[in-house]
Design an enzyme around this catalytic site. Structure first.
Site, short mmCIF file in Angstrom:
data_model
loop_
_atom_site.label_atom_id
_atom_site.label_comp_id
_atom_site.label_asym_id
_atom_site.label_seq_id
_atom_site.Cartn_x
_atom_site.Cartn_y
_atom_site.Cartn_z
N LYS A 153 -14.36 -18.42 -1.70
CA LYS A 153 -13.89 -17.16 -1.12
C LYS A 153 -13.82 -16.10 -2.22
O LYS A 153 -13.56 -16.40 -3.39
CB LYS A 153 -12.52 -17.40 -0.50
CG LYS A 153 -11.96 -16.23 0.29
CD LYS A 153 -10.65 -16.65 0.95
CE LYS A 153 -10.03 -15.52 1.75
NZ LYS A 153 -8.80 -15.97 2.45
N MET A 202 -7.27 -8.57 3.28
CA MET A 202 -7.21 -10.02 3.45
C MET A 202 -6.09 -10.46 4.40
O MET A 202 -5.59 -11.57 4.32
CB MET A 202 -7.05 -10.74 2.10
CG MET A 202 -8.27 -10.62 1.22
SD MET A 202 -8.57 -12.06 0.17
CE MET A 202 -7.05 -12.19 -0.72
N SER A 228 -8.91 -14.71 7.02
CA SER A 228 -9.65 -13.91 6.06
C SER A 228 -10.78 -14.65 5.36
O SER A 228 -11.55 -14.03 4.62
CB SER A 228 -8.68 -13.35 5.02
OG SER A 228 -8.05 -14.37 4.29
N ILE A 249 -2.48 -17.78 4.37
CA ILE A 249 -1.06 -17.41 4.37
C ILE A 249 -0.56 -17.16 5.79
O ILE A 249 0.64 -17.19 6.04
CB ILE A 249 -0.81 -16.17 3.49
CG1 ILE A 249 0.69 -15.98 3.21
CG2 ILE A 249 -1.41 -14.90 4.11
CD1 ILE A 249 1.01 -14.89 2.22
N ALA A 250 -1.49 -16.94 6.73
CA ALA A 250 -1.10 -16.74 8.13
C ALA A 250 -2.19 -17.25 9.06
O ALA A 250 -2.28 -16.84 10.21
CB ALA A 250 -0.84 -15.26 8.40
N GLY A 251 -3.06 -18.14 8.53
CA GLY A 251 -4.16 -18.67 9.33
C GLY A 251 -5.53 -18.45 8.75
O GLY A 251 -6.54 -18.70 9.40
N SER A 252 -5.61 -17.98 7.50
CA SER A 252 -6.88 -17.50 6.95
C SER A 252 -7.91 -18.57 6.65
O SER A 252 -9.09 -18.26 6.45
CB SER A 252 -6.62 -16.68 5.68
OG SER A 252 -6.03 -15.45 6.01
#
EC number: 3.5.1.4
Length: 555
Positions: A153, A202, A228, A249-252
């Protein structure tokens, strides 16, 4: 953004469109002309508004039979076996493997716009040197990832390359050192050859930014590739990579894995080295911590990467890493797992293809002897609010300063998500947040113990990949809040029987999201997946269980 004044040094630079064009031109020049698919051939595949480009590498004639074998028939585990064999024993050289993936990544870039930084030439040179060194001393043991091509990434730093993270501010500013995880993987024999696209900030589920543009979903270009880590997932879906590293951090990791139909593993915090990354938030930012983890073409490849990292003292490269080694655990209950099933999060109803995918997965698992129990998640609305408070503790000031410094506009998905407009929080708010997080962690621990769970099974989101810029589900951030590892297992695609119905059951907001699903034709070839969740810091156990569950679902 109008109320935000950049505190960054004001060094005169070209207007952002000029910088973006230079970045894109430089990237294009790094794609070898002899590897490019002719434009006339591309148009045959991409003219439809629902274009599926997955088979272009197989059908375009740019790859040899051996290159198609290398890139198309192996996962990371079997490819490493072939690399260890070498040509003498009927396997592969590192150079031919890396070259094959560079060629296939070139094709993937042409049709999905998944790459940011391209460094094929040094990658092939490194692979060639690995072969030379091995031939000179064939008795020296090979490191565990010897010759394995791994994509990264864009946020991971590599000396001499940009890490723009979707922000013009960081363009044309090469990094000077390695992030901790690439350094570890490099020492273990991996070969890096490209970095992949992300959203501006992101923090959205659409990998679109002003520096490189939008990554497209290779299954259906009407739908988002996710974010992201969207470029990573699209590249792996095209098999321009078979294993890469994303962040979450929230589904990336999980959102793009879900959207593009690949495997993704989100570890617990502090298990995998994260230090040294380019970051859109302020150094020392509190709250939910981002994590790094693998995306791949198989769950056993994700397990391999987690095992390799955890077995090599990651805390020596990142002081924040826990001293939790890989212990060689076996599945609990001799593989007869007790799995809690969550049909939906109590706020959004699963759409027809996702309901079917979960139902079929349950049926297969029950036939295999798994014990399934229905559970409901506690305090979902409250805990989602707690999670989103974490993402706005500083009011997104740092990333807004970066955006303002380059005078670039917000992309559509950033505008829609609304995170950048949330106000900063006070020190008292941070204390209250810590209390709220502990309450959530306690509730989930109690649910886990009272239900005697080995794992939780649920849909990641109520829908498959939605149309571009339309992702709105946030319930998956619950597992970041309570710090439970979780992973995505692809199970199929939207089918003709997934007809539109009117089953939304939680009110107006639910009905609005549910109505995005307009039937199997618009969502043709969209992948379906399930999410498997483990207990906090029991990442190895989840990886072991996930391989078992995956083998049952794909028996």
């Amino acid at each position: 953004m109008a109320n935000t004044s950049a505190v960054l040094p004001t060094i005169p630079r070209d207007p952002w469109p000029v910088i973006a064009q230079r970045k894109q031109d430089a990237r294009s020049h790094l794609l070898p002309k002899e590897w490019l698919v002719p434009q006339a051939v591309l148009e045959l595949y991409t003219s439809s508004p629902l274009a599926n480009v997955i088979n272009i590498p197989i059908e375009c004639g740019m790859l040899t039979a051996r290159e198609l074998e290398i890139t198309g028939t192996h996962d990371a585990v079997s490819l490493l076996d072939m690399l260890r064999k070498g040509l003498v024993e009927g396997g592969y050289t590192a150079e031919e493997v890396v070259t094959a993936f560079c060629k296939r990544a070139t094709i993937a870039q042409q049709v999905t716009n998944c790459l940011t930084e391209i460094f094929f030439t040094p990658a092939i040179q490194r692979a060639r040197q690995l072969d030379v060194d091995r031939a000179a001393d064939p008795n020296t043991p090979l490191p565990p990832l010897w010759g394995l091509p791994i994509s990264l990434k864009d946020c991971f730093q590599i000396p001499g390359l940009d890490s723009t993270i979707g922000l013009i501010h960081f363009a044309e500013k090469p990094c000077k050192s390695y992030s901790a995880l690439p350094k570890l993987l490099l020492d273990l024999g991996a070969v890096f050859y490209c970095k992949t696209n992300v959203p501006q900030t992101m923090m959205t589920a659409d990998s679109d930014n002003n520096a490189f543009g939008r990554t497209l979903n290779p299954h259906n270009k009407r739908l988002t590739a996710g974010g992201s880590s969207g470029g990573e997932a699209a590249l792996i879906a095209m098999r321009g990579s078979i294993v890469g590293i994303g962040t979450d951090i929230a589904g990336s990791i999980r959102i793009p894995a879900h959207c593009c139909g690949v495997y993704g593993f989100k570890p617990s915090e502090r298990i995998v080295p994260y230090a040294g990354q380019q970051n859109p938030a302020a150094p020392g930012h509190a709250g939910i911590l981002p994590v790094a983890g693998p995306l791949a073409t198989s769950m056993r490849s994700c397990e391999l990467i987690m095992k390799t990292i955890m077995s090599h003292d990651p805390w020596k490269l990142d002081v924040n890493c826990l001293h939790i080694p890989w212990r060689g655990l076996k599945a609990p209950n001799e593989g007869r797992l007790r799995i809690g099933v969550v049909e939906d999060d109590g706020m959004l109803t699963a759409t027809p293809p996702m309901r079917r995918a979960l139902s079929e997965a349950k049926e297969k698992l029950e036939k295999a002897g798994m014990r399934l129990v229905d559970i409901r998640l506690p305090n979902v609305a409250r805990d989602i609010g707690t999670a989103w408070t974490s993402y706005s503790l500083e009011g997104c000031k740092t990333v807004l300063d970066y955006i303002a410094a380059a005078d670039e506009p917000l992309v559509e998905s950033v505008k829609r998500i609304g995170l950048v407009s949330m106000p900063a929080k006070s020190l008292h708010d941070l204390f209250a947040w810590n209390v709220a997080r502990e309450e959530a962690e306690t509730a989930y621990r109690d649910l886990w113990l009272e239900s005697k769970l080995d794992a939780i099974l649920n849909p990641l989101a109520p829908y498959t990949a939605p149309p571009i810029d339309c992702w709105s589900a946030v319930g998956l951030a619950l597992w970041n809040l309570v710090d439970y590892p979780s992973c995505i297992i692809p199970v199929g695609k939207v089918e003709e029987r997934d007809v539109v119905d009117h089953a939304a059951k939680y009110g107006e907001d639910d009905d609005k999201v549910y109505s995005m699903y307009t039937g199997p034709e618009d969502y043709r070839d969209a992948p379906t997946t399930i999410q498997l969740v483990g207990m906090k810091q029991e990442d190895e156990r989840l990886a072991v269980m996930a391989v078992i569950v995956d083998s049952i679902l794909h028996a």
